[in-house]
Design an enzyme around this catalytic site. Structure first.
Site, PDB file in Angstrom:
ATOM      1  N   ASP A 264      40.657  24.709  28.068  1.00 24.49           N
ATOM      2  CA  ASP A 264      40.995  24.836  25.945  1.00 24.49           C
ATOM      3  C   ASP A 264      42.422  24.502  25.671  1.00 24.49           C
ATOM      4  OD1 ASP A 264      42.361  27.020  27.972  1.00 24.49           O
ATOM      5  OD2 ASP A 264      41.679  27.820  25.860  1.00 24.49           O
ATOM      6  N   SER A 265      43.448  24.000  26.847  1.00 25.18           N
ATOM      7  CA  SER A 265      44.638  23.585  26.851  1.00 25.18           C
ATOM      8  C   SER A 265      44.893  22.136  25.741  1.00 25.18           C
ATOM      9  CB  SER A 265      44.890  23.373  28.193  1.00 25.18           C
ATOM     10  OG  SER A 265      44.476  22.510  28.606  1.00 25.18           O
TER      11      SER A 265
ATOM     12  N   LYS B 220      35.331  28.903  33.747  1.00 23.56           N
ATOM     13  CA  LYS B 220      36.205  30.043  33.942  1.00 23.56           C
ATOM     14  C   LYS B 220      36.892  29.985  31.950  1.00 23.56           C
ATOM     15  CE  LYS B 220      40.989  28.495  32.870  1.00 23.56           C
ATOM     16  NZ  LYS B 220      41.305  29.644  31.708  1.00 23.56           N
TER      17      LYS B 220
ATOM     18  N   GLU C 182      39.103  33.523  30.612  1.00 21.47           N
ATOM     19  CA  GLU C 182      40.155  34.214  30.940  1.00 21.47           C
ATOM     20  C   GLU C 182      39.534  35.634  30.568  1.00 21.47           C
ATOM     21  OE1 GLU C 182      43.102  33.337  27.520  1.00 21.47           O
ATOM     22  OE2 GLU C 182      43.897  30.898  27.969  1.00 21.47           O
TER      23      GLU C 182
ATOM     24  N   GLU D  91      47.779  32.147  37.254  1.00 22.38           N
ATOM     25  CA  GLU D  91      48.887  32.037  35.855  1.00 22.38           C
ATOM     26  C   GLU D  91      50.601  32.431  35.940  1.00 22.38           C
ATOM     27  OE1 GLU D  91      47.097  29.863  32.534  1.00 22.38           O
ATOM     28  OE2 GLU D  91      49.196  28.996  31.418  1.00 22.38           O
TER      29      GLU D  91
ATOM     30  N   ASP E 291      35.628  25.217  29.809  1.00 24.05           N
ATOM     31  CA  ASP E 291      37.099  26.722  29.629  1.00 24.05           C
ATOM     32  C   ASP E 291      36.142  27.371  28.595  1.00 24.05           C
ATOM     33  OD1 ASP E 291      39.356  28.291  30.493  1.00 24.05           O
ATOM     34  OD2 ASP E 291      40.295  26.861  29.650  1.00 24.05           O
TER      35      ASP E 291
HETATM   36  O1  KIV Z   1      43.654  25.709  29.710  1.00 18.91           O
HETATM   37  C1  KIV Z   1      44.071  25.057  30.777  1.00 18.91           C
HETATM   38  O2  KIV Z   1      44.452  24.118  30.876  1.00 18.91           O
HETATM   39  C2  KIV Z   1      43.616  26.574  32.048  1.00 18.91           C
HETATM   40  C3  KIV Z   1      44.905  25.773  32.351  1.00 18.91           C
HETATM   41  C4  KIV Z   1      46.054  26.173  32.506  1.00 18.91           C
HETATM   42  C5  KIV Z   1      44.291  26.814  33.828  1.00 18.91           C
HETATM   43  O3  KIV Z   1      44.010  27.014  31.323  1.00 18.91           O
END
Ligand code: KIV
Length: 270
Positions: free
Chosen positions: A42-43, A111, A113, A180, A81
């Site tokens: 989600d980055s 993934k 959080e 992280e 994510d």
């Molecule tokens: O969204 C992302 O890129 C992440 C990584 C920094 C682990 O969660």
């Protein structure tokens, strides 16, 4: 294809590599380099969608970009994510959102959080056949609560809490854990305490693997976190290419003869 079992088997013997990617061409580059897993993070909110946090990213954006990454890859494990509030509110909504990543976007895993609110959800998803990568330490979706992107687990109490949550997610069936922005000694002890692999970002050298944001690795980010590193200078290459195009058009050098043709079958039109 790399499986979640392959990642587990690597841990302890070989270091696991993971990078983010958000589109097909960059996913192809990451895969060709032999990276084990691609996180459609989600980055993307900051890296490619122009937001200043990950919070506005939607399930549809992650789904569409995960599908693009999955179409471009054969070998790497593709992890979608899950964005802010797509899980942790209502269980059946969360199952549907996560399930769409596997059903419609061909992800291999999701993934989340993680926190106390994701332990039961992790178990439910795993029961349903959706592999879960957990994520502890700095969880950027909580930026408003944390007051910034600060290192986590910096005192005995919070480090112990992190270890307990890591164990709870392992027990719930998570196949790996991202750590992280946590002190190296905390990441090392959590790694030693778990059987599942840990993948660190800003967590020192002793996790089972490392993950970075691809834009940082490429050297395309204006601001990179202190724990990240650039391995290229792609931004200046791109700037040179665009400048070259502008100059060539303005000077009349482009398009040249080899980029153009006359059609003999077409007579003078007037
Ligand atoms: O969204 C992302 O890129 C992440 C990584 C920094 C682990 O969660």
């Amino acid at each position: 294809m790399t499986t979640v079992q392959d990642l587990a088997a690597k841990a302890g013997d070989e270091r696991i590599t993971m990078l983010t990617a958000y589109d097909a061409p960059t996913a192809e580059i990451v895969e060709e380099a032999g990276v084990d897993a691609i996180l459609v993070g989600d980055s993307m909110g900051n890296a490619v969608l122009g937001h200043d946090s990950t919070l506005p990213v939607t399930v549809d954006e992650v789904r569409s970009r995960t599908a693009a990454v999955a179409r471009a890859t054969d070998d790497a494990l593709v992890v979608a994510d899950m964005p802010f509030l797509s899980y942790g509110v209502d269980e059946s909504d969360a199952v549907e959102h996560c399930g769409r990543m596997l059903k419609e976007a061909d992800a291999n895993a999701v993934k989340l959080e993680s926190g106390p609110h994701t332990v039961d959800l992790t178990e439910r998803l795993v029961d349903l056949g959706i592999p879960v990568m957990a994520h502890l330490g700095l969880t950027p979706q909580r930026v408003n609560q944390l007051g910034g992107y600060f290192r986590q687990g910096t005192d005995e109490e919070s480090a112990t809490e992190m270890l307990d949550l890591a164990r709870a997610h392992e027990e719930a069936g998570a196949f790996s854990l991202v750590l992280e922005h946590v002190p190296s000694n905390v990441a090392r002890q959590i790694t030693e305490a778990l059987d599942i692999p840990t993948i660190g970002i800003g967590a020192g050298p002793d996790t089972d693997g490392q993950v970075l944001v691809l834009n940082d690795v490429f050297g395309m980010s204006d601001r990179t976190p202190p724990f990240s590193a650039q391995f290229g200078d792609v931004k200046s290459e791109m700037e040179d290419a665009v400048e070259g195009f502008r100059e060539a058009v303005e000077s009349g050098e482009f398009p040249a003869e080899e980029h153009s043709y006359d059609e003999d079958a077409v007579e003078d039109l007037y």
